[in-house]
Design an enzyme around this catalytic site. Structure first.
Site, PDB file in Angstrom:
ATOM      1  N   LYS A 196       2.084   8.453  -3.380  1.00 45.59           N
ATOM      2  CA  LYS A 196       3.427   8.214  -2.989  1.00 45.59           C
ATOM      3  C   LYS A 196       3.694   6.864  -3.293  1.00 45.59           C
ATOM      4  O   LYS A 196       3.119   6.048  -2.931  1.00 45.59           O
ATOM      5  CB  LYS A 196       3.504   8.595  -1.423  1.00 45.59           C
ATOM      6  CG  LYS A 196       4.793   8.417  -0.786  1.00 45.59           C
ATOM      7  CD  LYS A 196       4.953   8.455   0.720  1.00 45.59           C
ATOM      8  CE  LYS A 196       6.410   8.239   1.275  1.00 45.59           C
ATOM      9  NZ  LYS A 196       6.591   6.688   0.970  1.00 45.59           N
ATOM     10  N   GLU A 272      -6.197  -1.401   1.960  1.00 45.04           N
ATOM     11  CA  GLU A 272      -6.001  -2.926   1.407  1.00 45.04           C
ATOM     12  C   GLU A 272      -4.878  -3.549   2.086  1.00 45.04           C
ATOM     13  O   GLU A 272      -3.544  -3.103   1.716  1.00 45.04           O
ATOM     14  CB  GLU A 272      -5.904  -2.774  -0.135  1.00 45.04           C
ATOM     15  CG  GLU A 272      -6.076  -4.322  -0.920  1.00 45.04           C
ATOM     16  CD  GLU A 272      -4.926  -5.046  -0.649  1.00 45.04           C
ATOM     17  OE1 GLU A 272      -4.946  -6.134  -0.170  1.00 45.04           O
ATOM     18  OE2 GLU A 272      -3.815  -4.784  -1.889  1.00 45.04           O
ATOM     19  N   CYS A 306      -0.282 -10.372  -1.065  1.00 42.16           N
ATOM     20  CA  CYS A 306      -0.952 -10.261  -0.165  1.00 42.16           C
ATOM     21  C   CYS A 306      -2.125 -11.491   0.101  1.00 42.16           C
ATOM     22  O   CYS A 306      -2.786 -11.845   0.829  1.00 42.16           O
ATOM     23  CB  CYS A 306      -1.615  -9.077   0.190  1.00 42.16           C
ATOM     24  SG  CYS A 306      -2.474  -8.279  -1.042  1.00 42.16           S
ATOM     25  N   GLU A 402       1.962 -12.945   8.281  1.00 44.79           N
ATOM     26  CA  GLU A 402       2.091 -12.793   6.982  1.00 44.79           C
ATOM     27  C   GLU A 402       4.014 -12.745   6.576  1.00 44.79           C
ATOM     28  O   GLU A 402       4.539 -12.132   7.141  1.00 44.79           O
ATOM     29  CB  GLU A 402       1.798 -11.652   6.347  1.00 44.79           C
ATOM     30  CG  GLU A 402       1.666 -11.534   4.768  1.00 44.79           C
ATOM     31  CD  GLU A 402       1.086 -10.353   4.383  1.00 44.79           C
ATOM     32  OE1 GLU A 402       0.298 -10.339   3.297  1.00 44.79           O
ATOM     33  OE2 GLU A 402       1.062  -9.095   5.023  1.00 44.79           O
TER      34      GLU A 402
END
Length: 498
Positions: A196, A272, A306, A402
């Protein structure tokens, strides 16, 4: 190679070329369109570049059913030579259509041409070749020898077999890398996959599905590719009893939700997730090198990575000098049209993401951080100027959460122990960096709780290198032999010899 189905001949003709904006889902070996469509925007301009089919929960269920049939009824999981053949076909198809894929990646993802020559496209293509080659030599059996039990001799061995049907859900920032780093090892292991796309970057992932359908012998149902704006589609994949494993790349909050959803059926989960990585500049480092690395790595893909080291830890007595060096490097960053070969930094993916970044910067300044440079929205498109914050509190929002934008937070420390303490003061543990004399830098590196690490600018990222994090940066490893093993199960056998 596989059957295609379209609403009209014109639509089918447009969709067949990887550089065209019209795209189709891949379900059970058929390229299909949907009645519902949703737009994909060029983040450098804000303009619509095409429309993607908006998959429904029913489409997700059909894709899972197809993957289940292909795994249970076909020989994909047991025919190693055929899997190698298909991976080599896919690798060649990606090479042959590289320029069209690069153009689409630049337009939809906002990636620069130089990034397409690396982690946005060329390196992901290499991942497919890596797993095709690895499968030729990877030992899928292990002999454990004999034991004596109940007065008889028993021979034992272990066979590695595919984990089953995999739901692979990816993020928007590096869609080619994320898709192929999941798809290639899963296929090599003998799994079947429902992939997806991220809602912000559907076209490039659907183009991959079309290449698989039209240029490989991968059987119907082995790979299914979906795109959709409805979160219910991804949720359906994580809860479906037909899915054996979920692999997800994205934010930690979403990863937590996926892990919880998958728990009802005890699926294998590979995550992840996010990062808030720190780079430590030791007092014996080359400050110029450290500042150059820290500045330009932070604005790579507009900070949408990331593993980027978004916290820069500097000795208190050298803070002003290092901050000035980083500021000067930020001033050299050319940002703008990602299609221009001279551009180093492109846009953020969306207006929503830019507003999030801007809000975090503003709150950081209100909390006491010093805005050294940047902190500005730049139009047209979704650009944000390279931003340097100094005097950052290590416990503040900007130091703990983040950002996913071109924002570097400078934090001062007193000694090596203080630096390591600050670096490890995070729920994340994805990456890290240190600059200094080799032995001292290595000693500091070994005290970090992270899955990857750079010493004096070393590059760990390649198809043969395991990538993943500690703590809430995820579970499992992508790429390398470890990446293949994520998609394998071990079955132990024993037989009576005498």
């Amino acid at each position: 190679m596989q059957e295609t189905a379209t609403i009209s001949d014109d639509a089918g003709s447009a969709a067949a070329e990887p550089g065209r904006p019209t795209r189709r889902l891949l379900i059970d070996g058929r390229l299909v369109e949907t009645e519902r469509m949703f737009p994909s925007l060029n983040p450098a301009t804000g303009e619509v570049i095409g429309h993607a089919p908006d998959a429904t929960v029913a489409d997700a269920e059909a894709a899972v059913a197809a993957a289940r049939r292909a795994f249970d009824a076909g020989d994909w999981s047991t025919n190693t030579e055929f899997r190698i053949h298909c991976l080599e076909q896919l690798h060649q198809a990606l090479i042959s259509h590289r320029d069209e894929l690069a153009a689409l990646t630049i337009a939809e993802v906002g990636a620069t041409e130089s990034l397409c020559q690396g982690a946005q496209l060329d390196q992901p293509i290499d991942i497919v070749a890596y797993y095709a080659d690895l499968l030729k030599t990877y030992p899928l059996t292990e002999d454990l020898g004999n034991i004596t039990s109940r007065g008889m001799l028993h021979h034992r061995w272990v066979e590695k077999e595919a984990a089953g049907v995999v739901a692979a859900i990816i993020a928007y920032n590096y869609p080619n890398q994320l898709a192929l780093a999941k798809l290639a090892p899963a296929l090599a292991a003998g799994c079947t996959v429902v992939l997806k796309s991220a809602p912000d970057t559907p076209l490039i992932t659907l183009a991959l599905g079309e290449l698989i359908a039209e240029h490989t012998d991968i059987p119907a149902g082995v790979v299914n590719v979906l795109a959709g704006a409805d979160p219910a589609v991804g949720a359906a994949l994580t809860t479906s009893p037909g899915v054996d494993m979920v692999t997800f790349t994205g934010s930690t909050p979403t990863g937590r939700a996926i892990m919880a959803a998958a728990s009802d059926t005890l699926k294998k989960v590979f995550l992840e997730l996010g990062g808030k990585s720190a780079a430590i500049v030791l007092d014996d480092a080359d400050f110029g090198t450290a500042a150059l690395f820290s500045a330009f790595s932070m604005v790579t893909h507009a900070g949408q990575g990331c593993a980027l080291t978004s916290r820069l830890l500097v000795p208190e007595q050298h803070k002003d000098e290092i901050v000035e060096l980083v500021k000067n490097n930020f001033g050299l960053v050319r940002f703008g049209n990602p299609a221009d070969p001279s551009t180093y930094m492109g846009p953020l993916i969306s207006a929503k993401q830019r507003d999030k970044v801007d809000g975090m910067v503003k709150r950081a300044v209100e909390a006491g951080a010093t805005l050294v440079t940047g902190g500005e929205k730049v139009d047209p498109g979704y650009f944000y100027s390279p931003t340097l914050l100094a005097d950052v509190d290590p416990d503040s929002e900007i130091a703990q959460e983040e950002v996913f934008g071109p924002v570097l937070a400078v934090i001062s420390y007193t000694d090596d122990d203080d630096a390591v303490r600050i670096a490890n003061n995070s729920i994340y543990g994805l990456s890290g960096a240190v600059f200094g004399s080799q032995d001292r830098a290595l000693a500091v590196a070994r005290r970090f709780r992270t899955g990857t690490f750079s010493i004096n600018g070393g590059n760990y990222f390649s198809p043969d290198s395991p990538f993943g994090g500690f703590k809430q940066s995820g579970i499992g490893r992508e790429m390398g032999k470890a990446g293949l093993e994520e998609f394998l199960e071990a079955k132990t056998y024993a037989t009576v010899v005498s």
